[in-house]
Design an enzyme around this catalytic site. Sequence first.
Site, PDB file in Angstrom:
ATOM      1  N   ARG A 109     -92.820  85.788  22.696  1.00 41.80           N
ATOM      2  CA  ARG A 109     -91.534  86.445  22.949  1.00 41.80           C
ATOM      3  C   ARG A 109     -91.085  87.313  21.792  1.00 41.80           C
ATOM      4  O   ARG A 109     -90.584  88.400  21.976  1.00 41.80           O
ATOM      5  CB  ARG A 109     -90.430  85.379  23.058  1.00 41.80           C
ATOM      6  CG  ARG A 109     -90.157  84.925  24.380  1.00 41.80           C
ATOM      7  CD  ARG A 109     -89.369  83.655  24.333  1.00 41.80           C
ATOM      8  NE  ARG A 109     -89.572  83.109  25.651  1.00 41.80           N
ATOM      9  CZ  ARG A 109     -88.847  83.430  26.701  1.00 41.80           C
ATOM     10  NH1 ARG A 109     -87.800  84.201  26.573  1.00 41.80           N
ATOM     11  NH2 ARG A 109     -89.148  82.967  27.866  1.00 41.80           N
ATOM     12  N   TYR A 216    -101.475  78.333  27.734  1.00 42.01           N
ATOM     13  CA  TYR A 216    -102.243  79.560  27.498  1.00 42.01           C
ATOM     14  C   TYR A 216    -102.289  79.891  26.008  1.00 42.01           C
ATOM     15  O   TYR A 216    -101.440  79.468  25.237  1.00 42.01           O
ATOM     16  CB  TYR A 216    -101.705  80.752  28.299  1.00 42.01           C
ATOM     17  CG  TYR A 216    -100.227  81.060  28.218  1.00 42.01           C
ATOM     18  CD1 TYR A 216     -99.698  81.834  27.195  1.00 42.01           C
ATOM     19  CD2 TYR A 216     -99.351  80.599  29.214  1.00 42.01           C
ATOM     20  CE1 TYR A 216     -98.343  82.141  27.170  1.00 42.01           C
ATOM     21  CE2 TYR A 216     -98.002  80.904  29.186  1.00 42.01           C
ATOM     22  CZ  TYR A 216     -97.501  81.680  28.160  1.00 42.01           C
ATOM     23  OH  TYR A 216     -96.163  81.985  28.137  1.00 42.01           O
ATOM     24  N   ASP A 293     -80.651  88.901  32.674  1.00 43.09           N
ATOM     25  CA  ASP A 293     -80.166  87.580  33.078  1.00 43.09           C
ATOM     26  C   ASP A 293     -78.675  87.582  33.413  1.00 43.09           C
ATOM     27  O   ASP A 293     -78.224  86.739  34.188  1.00 43.09           O
ATOM     28  CB  ASP A 293     -80.431  86.549  31.971  1.00 43.09           C
ATOM     29  CG  ASP A 293     -81.808  85.905  32.077  1.00 43.09           C
ATOM     30  OD1 ASP A 293     -82.633  86.381  32.876  1.00 43.09           O
ATOM     31  OD2 ASP A 293     -82.059  84.921  31.355  1.00 43.09           O
TER      32      ASP A 293
HETATM   33  P1  FAD Z   1     -81.036  87.064  26.903  1.00 45.95           P
HETATM   34  O1  FAD Z   1     -82.408  86.902  26.373  1.00 45.95           O
HETATM   35  O2  FAD Z   1     -80.244  85.838  27.175  1.00 45.95           O
HETATM   36  O3  FAD Z   1     -80.256  88.003  25.866  1.00 45.95           O
HETATM   37  C1  FAD Z   1     -78.855  88.110  25.863  1.00 45.95           C
HETATM   38  C2  FAD Z   1     -78.438  88.620  24.484  1.00 45.95           C
HETATM   39  O4  FAD Z   1     -77.040  88.894  24.494  1.00 45.95           O
HETATM   40  C3  FAD Z   1     -78.667  87.598  23.385  1.00 45.95           C
HETATM   41  O5  FAD Z   1     -79.276  88.230  22.290  1.00 45.95           O
HETATM   42  C4  FAD Z   1     -77.263  87.104  23.070  1.00 45.95           C
HETATM   43  O6  FAD Z   1     -77.118  86.694  21.712  1.00 45.95           O
HETATM   44  C5  FAD Z   1     -76.439  88.335  23.363  1.00 45.95           C
HETATM   45  N1  FAD Z   1     -75.058  88.054  23.744  1.00 45.95           N
HETATM   46  C6  FAD Z   1     -74.615  87.095  24.584  1.00 45.95           C
HETATM   47  N2  FAD Z   1     -73.290  87.158  24.724  1.00 45.95           N
HETATM   48  C7  FAD Z   1     -72.872  88.200  23.963  1.00 45.95           C
HETATM   49  C8  FAD Z   1     -71.601  88.768  23.711  1.00 45.95           C
HETATM   50  N3  FAD Z   1     -70.479  88.274  24.261  1.00 45.95           N
HETATM   51  N4  FAD Z   1     -71.512  89.841  22.878  1.00 45.95           N
HETATM   52  C9  FAD Z   1     -72.639  90.350  22.307  1.00 45.95           C
HETATM   53  N5  FAD Z   1     -73.868  89.851  22.518  1.00 45.95           N
HETATM   54  C10 FAD Z   1     -73.986  88.779  23.334  1.00 45.95           C
HETATM   55  N6  FAD Z   1     -89.576  85.675  31.923  1.00 45.95           N
HETATM   56  C11 FAD Z   1     -90.722  86.375  32.137  1.00 45.95           C
HETATM   57  O7  FAD Z   1     -90.661  87.568  32.464  1.00 45.95           O
HETATM   58  N7  FAD Z   1     -91.945  85.785  32.007  1.00 45.95           N
HETATM   59  C12 FAD Z   1     -92.080  84.458  31.648  1.00 45.95           C
HETATM   60  O8  FAD Z   1     -93.200  83.941  31.522  1.00 45.95           O
HETATM   61  C13 FAD Z   1     -90.883  83.702  31.436  1.00 45.95           C
HETATM   62  N8  FAD Z   1     -90.963  82.395  31.100  1.00 45.95           N
HETATM   63  C14 FAD Z   1     -89.820  81.702  30.871  1.00 45.95           C
HETATM   64  C15 FAD Z   1     -89.921  80.350  30.502  1.00 45.95           C
HETATM   65  C16 FAD Z   1     -88.782  79.603  30.257  1.00 45.95           C
HETATM   66  C17 FAD Z   1     -88.913  78.146  29.887  1.00 45.95           C
HETATM   67  C18 FAD Z   1     -87.502  80.238  30.346  1.00 45.95           C
HETATM   68  C19 FAD Z   1     -86.252  79.478  30.035  1.00 45.95           C
HETATM   69  C20 FAD Z   1     -87.399  81.571  30.706  1.00 45.95           C
HETATM   70  C21 FAD Z   1     -88.542  82.313  30.983  1.00 45.95           C
HETATM   71  N9  FAD Z   1     -88.476  83.674  31.350  1.00 45.95           N
HETATM   72  C22 FAD Z   1     -89.629  84.364  31.571  1.00 45.95           C
HETATM   73  C23 FAD Z   1     -87.161  84.343  31.532  1.00 45.95           C
HETATM   74  C24 FAD Z   1     -86.761  85.217  30.345  1.00 45.95           C
HETATM   75  O9  FAD Z   1     -86.805  84.471  29.166  1.00 45.95           O
HETATM   76  C25 FAD Z   1     -85.339  85.759  30.536  1.00 45.95           C
HETATM   77  O10 FAD Z   1     -85.156  86.185  31.861  1.00 45.95           O
HETATM   78  C26 FAD Z   1     -85.081  86.960  29.607  1.00 45.95           C
HETATM   79  O11 FAD Z   1     -85.287  86.589  28.270  1.00 45.95           O
HETATM   80  C27 FAD Z   1     -83.668  87.503  29.808  1.00 45.95           C
HETATM   81  O12 FAD Z   1     -83.404  88.527  28.868  1.00 45.95           O
HETATM   82  P2  FAD Z   1     -81.945  89.128  28.707  1.00 45.95           P
HETATM   83  O13 FAD Z   1     -82.057  90.140  27.630  1.00 45.95           O
HETATM   84  O14 FAD Z   1     -81.418  89.535  30.022  1.00 45.95           O
HETATM   85  O15 FAD Z   1     -81.023  87.908  28.265  1.00 45.95           O
END
Ligand code: FAD
Length: 420
Positions: A109, A216, A293
């Site tokens: 990641r 993996y 997310d």
């Molecule tokens: P996040 O990674 O949650 O990022 C949100 C960001 O916003 C963070 O940096 C946080 O600090 C910041 N933030 C939050 N609130 C505020 C605020 N109020 N003000 C300013 N900043 C803020 N996905 C895949 O595609 N392949 C996989 O193999 C996979 N395996 C997974 C395995 C597990 C066990 C899990 C739990 C998840 C997996 N996922 C996988 C899903 C993936 O990890 C998430 O869907 C992805 O990381 C979401 O990214 P994001 O940027 O939307 O959200």
Amino acid sequence: SKATSAVDVIVVGGGIGGLAAAVALTQKGLRVRVLERAPEFGEVGAGLQIAPNCTRILDQWGLLDEVKSLGVLPKNIVMKDAVDGSELSRLDLAETEARYGYPYMVIHRSDLHGTLLRAARAAGVDLVNNIAVTGYEQSERGAVVVHAEGREEAPVVIAADGLHSVARPLISDDEPVSSAYVAYRGAVPVDQVVGNDVSLDDVVVYVGPQRHFVQYALRGGEMFNQVAVFESPKARAGEEDWGTPDELDGAFDGSCEQVTKGLPLMWRDRWWRMFDRNPIMNWVTGRVALLGDAAHPPLQYLAQGAVMAIEDAWVLSEHVGRQLAAGRGVAELDWDDVLSAYNAVRPEHCRRVLTTARAWGELWHVDGDERLWRNEILRGRAVDDYSYVDWLYGPTALTPEEEADMFVPHSQREVASATV
Ligand code: FAD
């Protein structure tokens, strides 16, 4: 309050989704500021699987070579029964790459996040830490974000702030949904798994009653990643403090040796309770749009969470690109049009991923006769049958028509996989 920012887009959240949006929009010539709550940009956790629908986009952004140099190209995805260790089904990933034109990869990641962060820095994205956005307002010029240091305005605000998004309540009053499952992870130097009967070439998923186990290799084969997931008895009993390490070993009683040998290598100081949310079909209010997310947190069974976030960023930026190609300047972009084009196509795709991920996870975790039936059906699948994954791994749709085209031959199958 603070002066209006001289940017075209404010992105809230610097995870994979937020950085992908920043990179994609900057490549179209926009000025982007990312506001991240954490003191540094980074990712916790271990491995991430990225399917061809993601590597296709990374290639378009000029990032695939870097990602390939940091990740691993496995030979197969193999599904096995967690109780008896027998093989149930597999995808040949060389053939998969030939079919879709792009590889299925696994990557740490922090390496994918780091690649996006370096690309964002190199492109001149304004990256700001220690800013937690607490509120949003619509304004004449676009939208305003509110935080401890003041207010900032831009024509559009992309909220990529994750599962507990502060922006989502503007649109929906839903809450995260607990699956009562918890994930333990562990990435260790590869020499620690010698003698554990592991495959260094494949992604292997052991599926079993109320549990599964994923393995993996990572980082060019130097590290080995494992994920142990199980249903927490304490969660089922309604206890607050669930998914704790004392539940880990018991949950895998009665599993094959390949699985039980891996358990001592799991990290026990950190675990991830698995939540998703019900799909919502609108992600936009005024000039604030949800992404990643924040819009569609899935259960991870299809490994598409981060991938969908990257697709969101691509779709958004391609609709900007269409307007620029039609002769509009950046200052004249019709953001309402861009956001409605985005909102017309992405929620439906992600709805399917979220509901299919839930159904797929249920199928992994069945017990008794259902397990035997599942195993029979999976063993009967031809290895070259891609009908279950074409709608995921094919090119990302930019319009509802493209999305429908991609899905028509498979509509029966969505129903089938959701009702097995
Ligand atoms: P996040 O990674 O949650 O990022 C949100 C960001 O916003 C963070 O940096 C946080 O600090 C910041 N933030 C939050 N609130 C505020 C605020 N109020 N003000 C300013 N900043 C803020 N996905 C895949 O595609 N392949 C996989 O193999 C996979 N395996 C997974 C395995 C597990 C066990 C899990 C739990 C998840 C997996 N996922 C996988 C899903 C993936 O990890 C998430 O869907 C992805 O990381 C979401 O990214 P994001 O940027 O939307 O959200």
